[in-house]
Design a protein around this motif. Structure first.
Motif, mmCIF file in Angstrom:
data_model
loop_
_atom_site.group_PDB
_atom_site.id
_atom_site.type_symbol
_atom_site.label_atom_id
_atom_site.label_comp_id
_atom_site.label_asym_id
_atom_site.label_seq_id
_atom_site.Cartn_x
_atom_site.Cartn_y
_atom_site.Cartn_z
ATOM 1 N N VAL A 183 0.865 -1.179 0.000
ATOM 2 C CA VAL A 183 0.000 0.000 0.000
ATOM 3 C C VAL A 183 0.901 1.228 0.000
ATOM 4 O O VAL A 183 2.075 1.142 0.374
ATOM 5 N N PRO A 184 0.413 2.377 -0.449
ATOM 6 C CA PRO A 184 1.259 3.582 -0.481
ATOM 7 C C PRO A 184 1.837 3.915 0.887
ATOM 8 O O PRO A 184 1.205 3.681 1.918
ATOM 9 N N ASP A 185 3.040 4.458 0.900
ATOM 10 C CA ASP A 185 3.716 4.786 2.150
ATOM 11 C C ASP A 185 2.940 5.812 2.975
ATOM 12 O O ASP A 185 3.066 5.838 4.205
ATOM 13 N N ASN A 186 2.146 6.652 2.292
ATOM 14 C CA ASN A 186 1.401 7.679 3.025
ATOM 15 C C ASN A 186 0.038 7.204 3.491
ATOM 16 O O ASN A 186 -0.739 7.982 4.045
ATOM 17 N N ASP A 187 -0.260 5.935 3.275
ATOM 18 C CA ASP A 187 -1.518 5.373 3.766
ATOM 19 C C ASP A 187 -1.421 5.224 5.286
ATOM 20 O O ASP A 187 -0.526 4.543 5.792
ATOM 21 N N PRO A 188 -2.328 5.844 6.045
ATOM 22 C CA PRO A 188 -2.232 5.760 7.505
ATOM 23 C C PRO A 188 -2.593 4.383 8.055
ATOM 24 O O PRO A 188 -2.360 4.110 9.231
ATOM 25 N N PHE A 189 -3.155 3.527 7.216
ATOM 26 C CA PHE A 189 -3.593 2.212 7.691
ATOM 27 C C PHE A 189 -2.744 1.117 7.050
ATOM 28 O O PHE A 189 -3.200 0.356 6.201
ATOM 29 N N GLN A 190 -1.499 1.053 7.483
ATOM 30 C CA GLN A 190 -0.575 0.050 6.966
ATOM 31 C C GLN A 190 -0.894 -1.318 7.584
ATOM 32 O O GLN A 190 -0.903 -1.469 8.803
ATOM 33 N N PRO A 191 -1.160 -2.324 6.754
ATOM 34 C CA PRO A 191 -1.440 -3.662 7.304
ATOM 35 C C PRO A 191 -0.161 -4.303 7.836
ATOM 36 O O PRO A 191 0.945 -3.911 7.453
ATOM 37 N N TYR A 192 -0.330 -5.271 8.716
ATOM 38 C CA TYR A 192 0.842 -5.978 9.228
ATOM 39 C C TYR A 192 0.455 -7.399 9.626
ATOM 40 O O TYR A 192 -0.690 -7.689 9.981
ATOM 41 N N ALA A 193 1.422 -8.303 9.540
ATOM 42 C CA ALA A 193 1.274 -9.689 9.998
ATOM 43 C C ALA A 193 2.537 -10.030 10.769
ATOM 44 O O ALA A 193 3.651 -9.834 10.267
ATOM 45 N N ILE A 194 2.370 -10.513 12.002
ATOM 46 C CA ILE A 194 3.492 -10.723 12.914
ATOM 47 C C ILE A 194 3.568 -12.175 13.358
ATOM 48 O O ILE A 194 2.563 -12.762 13.782
ATOM 49 N N ASP A 195 4.745 -12.740 13.253
ATOM 50 C CA ASP A 195 5.038 -14.065 13.810
ATOM 51 C C ASP A 195 5.519 -13.844 15.237
ATOM 52 O O ASP A 195 6.574 -13.242 15.464
ATOM 53 N N THR A 196 4.759 -14.316 16.216
ATOM 54 C CA THR A 196 5.074 -14.006 17.612
ATOM 55 C C THR A 196 6.115 -14.933 18.218
ATOM 56 O O THR A 196 6.713 -14.614 19.244
ATOM 57 N N GLY A 197 6.282 -16.118 17.641
ATOM 58 C CA GLY A 197 7.276 -17.044 18.154
ATOM 59 C C GLY A 197 6.821 -17.881 19.330
ATOM 60 O O GLY A 197 7.627 -18.571 19.950
ATOM 61 N N HIS A 198 5.521 -17.823 19.669
ATOM 62 C CA HIS A 198 5.032 -18.663 20.766
ATOM 63 C C HIS A 198 3.708 -19.312 20.357
ATOM 64 O O HIS A 198 3.136 -18.980 19.307
ATOM 65 N N ALA A 199 3.232 -20.211 21.169
ATOM 66 C CA ALA A 199 2.021 -20.959 20.836
ATOM 67 C C ALA A 199 0.790 -20.077 20.912
ATOM 68 O O ALA A 199 0.778 -19.039 21.590
ATOM 69 N N GLY A 200 -0.261 -20.525 20.235
ATOM 70 C CA GLY A 200 -1.519 -19.804 20.241
ATOM 71 C C GLY A 200 -2.186 -19.879 18.887
ATOM 72 O O GLY A 200 -1.582 -20.331 17.905
ATOM 73 N N PRO A 201 -3.423 -19.438 18.779
ATOM 74 C CA PRO A 201 -4.117 -19.457 17.493
ATOM 75 C C PRO A 201 -3.602 -18.338 16.581
ATOM 76 O O PRO A 201 -2.940 -17.401 17.021
ATOM 77 N N ARG A 202 -3.902 -18.473 15.300
ATOM 78 C CA ARG A 202 -3.612 -17.415 14.339
ATOM 79 C C ARG A 202 -4.819 -16.473 14.328
ATOM 80 O O ARG A 202 -5.930 -16.889 14.002
ATOM 81 N N ILE A 203 -4.596 -15.228 14.695
ATOM 82 C CA ILE A 203 -5.689 -14.263 14.823
ATOM 83 C C ILE A 203 -5.512 -13.146 13.802
ATOM 84 O O ILE A 203 -4.415 -12.585 13.661
ATOM 85 N N MET A 204 -6.593 -12.828 13.113
ATOM 86 C CA MET A 204 -6.570 -11.724 12.151
ATOM 87 C C MET A 204 -7.729 -10.784 12.451
ATOM 88 O O MET A 204 -8.852 -11.225 12.704
ATOM 89 N N VAL A 205 -7.444 -9.476 12.420
ATOM 90 C CA VAL A 205 -8.457 -8.452 12.645
ATOM 91 C C VAL A 205 -8.577 -7.587 11.398
ATOM 92 O O VAL A 205 -7.572 -7.120 10.859
ATOM 93 N N ILE A 206 -9.806 -7.410 10.948
ATOM 94 C CA ILE A 206 -10.102 -6.484 9.861
ATOM 95 C C ILE A 206 -10.845 -5.328 10.509
ATOM 96 O O ILE A 206 -12.015 -5.447 10.856
ATOM 97 N N GLY A 207 -10.146 -4.223 10.755
ATOM 98 C CA GLY A 207 -10.737 -3.153 11.542
ATOM 99 C C GLY A 207 -10.317 -1.776 11.069
ATOM 100 O O GLY A 207 -10.079 -1.545 9.887
ATOM 101 N N ASP A 208 -10.184 -0.851 12.013
ATOM 102 C CA ASP A 208 -9.795 0.523 11.692
ATOM 103 C C ASP A 208 -8.995 1.083 12.861
ATOM 104 O O ASP A 208 -8.385 0.315 13.611
ATOM 105 N N SER A 209 -9.019 2.390 13.039
ATOM 106 C CA SER A 209 -8.184 3.001 14.061
ATOM 107 C C SER A 209 -8.553 2.582 15.478
ATOM 108 O O SER A 209 -7.764 2.780 16.408
ATOM 109 N N PHE A 210 -9.728 2.009 15.664
ATOM 110 C CA PHE A 210 -10.119 1.537 16.989
ATOM 111 C C PHE A 210 -9.340 0.286 17.403
ATOM 112 O O PHE A 210 -9.294 -0.050 18.575
ATOM 113 N N SER A 211 -8.757 -0.416 16.440
ATOM 114 C CA SER A 211 -8.029 -1.648 16.762
ATOM 115 C C SER A 211 -6.615 -1.674 16.198
ATOM 116 O O SER A 211 -5.813 -2.524 16.595
#
Length: 365
Positions: A282-310
């Motif tokens: 997405v453009p560098d000036n887009d304030p809503f940059q998506p991200y995906a993080i590998d946490t390195g510990h156990a747990g479910p894979r969680i994805m949020v489709i939201g806005d500035s509230f999350s």
């Protein structure tokens, strides 16, 4: 010699049509407009019409929505600071006047097509997650006008009617079998022991953010992923800023807002291990940059489709509880479905704030 020459008759017709436009506008379809703050003229208005009648006329003229929309576009074009962006409520509280949030929260603006579109999208996403063995949750953070209703101006509180768009979405989501989190009663109960939404900002505060995350985890069938407030929130302290204060240029009010400094699992990681290939650039000036993080510990894979509230407020929480955590903006239902397919979440949360519920354009397929 005719009273009106032929070429002048058309000008007469045009002139007459222009004169009738305000009357036609009283009954013709119009664009949504801010609430009318004066619903009727004062008694015996004819005795002092300039004072008693003018406020009423200014609230009910024809094509009011179109005229005010055009005016707003014009002042933005010329670079006006939009000093009237915020509505001042009780005790100095500020509320967003944009995006029809006030009218929506009061039930004065109800768009059936908006309700239908978000429910249809949720049904498709729910079917997708079920087919892939995951859980789907819809959670709607309420407008500040909804959460802090008691701080709205008195005239606005009197205009509250039901059902609101939030009411209809909640009803239809449940009827469609969608796991839906109605944050309104949760926040109302929590307000008995402290604020959950800032008074000078459009967003919920850290208590509200944590309540929302925990409610989403419980709704997804994973109450074990909830985070205790004492582990995530520091003691309350003054907050001397807010997006509505910045937008209006208003001074810091007294008393100031209250914040709960995040700590422990609510603090976002400084150098997260990002997962490549999930999102398209997405453009560098887009304030809503998506991200995906590998946490390195156990747990479910969680994805949020939201806005500035999350976007930022749930980042630390998600990373602390998931093996992989991803976030992207809903784009008013036009998010990239391919990112969901590539990330393969175990829990998918769709969380547009109340004023951002309506879909724009073609929803994600």
């Amino acid at each position: 010699m005719p009273l009106l020459m032929s070429f002048r008759r058309w000008w007469a017709v045009i002139f007459f049509a222009i004169l009738t436009l305000p009357t036609i506008g009283l009954v013709a379809p119009d664009l949504p407009a801010p609430l009318r703050t004066v619903a009727a003229p004062e008694s015996r208005w004819w005795e002092d019409a300039a004072r008693r009648l003018d406020p009423y006329i200014n609230n009910v003229f024809g094509f009011r929505g179109a005229v005010l929309t055009a005016h707003r576009s014009y002042v933005r074009f010329i670079g006006d600071t939009q000093g009237d962006l915020a509505l001042k409520g009780e005790n100095g509280s500020l509320f967003l006047k944009d995006e029809h949030a006030l009218e929506q929260s009061l039930g004065q603006l109800v768009r059936p097509e908006a309700v239908t579109s978000i429910v249809a999208l949720a049904e498709r996403m729910n079917a997708y997650m079920k087919a892939h063995g995951g859980r789907f949750v819809v959670l709607i953070p309420p407008n500040g006008h909804t959460t802090n209703f008691e701080n709205l101006p008195a005239y606005a509180r009197r205009l509250k009617v039901s059902p609101t768009e939030y009411d209809l979405v909640a009803e239809k989501m449940k009827a469609a079998g969608i796991t839906f989190v109605d944050m309104r009663p949760i926040l109302a109960e929590a307000k008995k022991t402290g604020p959950v939404h800032w008074r000078y900002d459009t967003h919920w505060n850290q208590r509200g953010q944590l309540l929302g995350f925990n409610a989403a985890m419980a709704a997804a069938g994973r109450p074990d992923l909830e985070v205790k407030p004492e582990d995530a929130l520091g003691p309350p302290e003054p907050r001397l800023t807010g997006d509505l204060l910045r937008a209006t240029g208003a001074p810091v009010p007294n008393p100031p807002d209250v914040m709960f400094p995040p700590k422990g699992p609510m603090v976002a990681p400084k150098d997260p291990k990002l997962i490549p290939g999930i999102f398209k650039p997405v453009p560098d000036n887009d304030p809503f940059q998506p991200y995906a993080i590998d946490t390195g510990h156990a747990g479910p894979r969680i994805m949020v489709i939201g806005d500035s509230f999350s976007q930022g407020s749930w980042r630390g929480l998600g990373v602390s509880q998931a093996s992989a955590y991803a976030w992207m903006h809903h784009r008013y239902c036009r998010f990239e479905m391919g990112a969901v397919e590539r990330f393969k979440p175990d829990i998918l949360i769709y969380a547009p704030t109340e004023r951002a519920m309506p879909c724009k354009g073609t929803p994600a397929e």
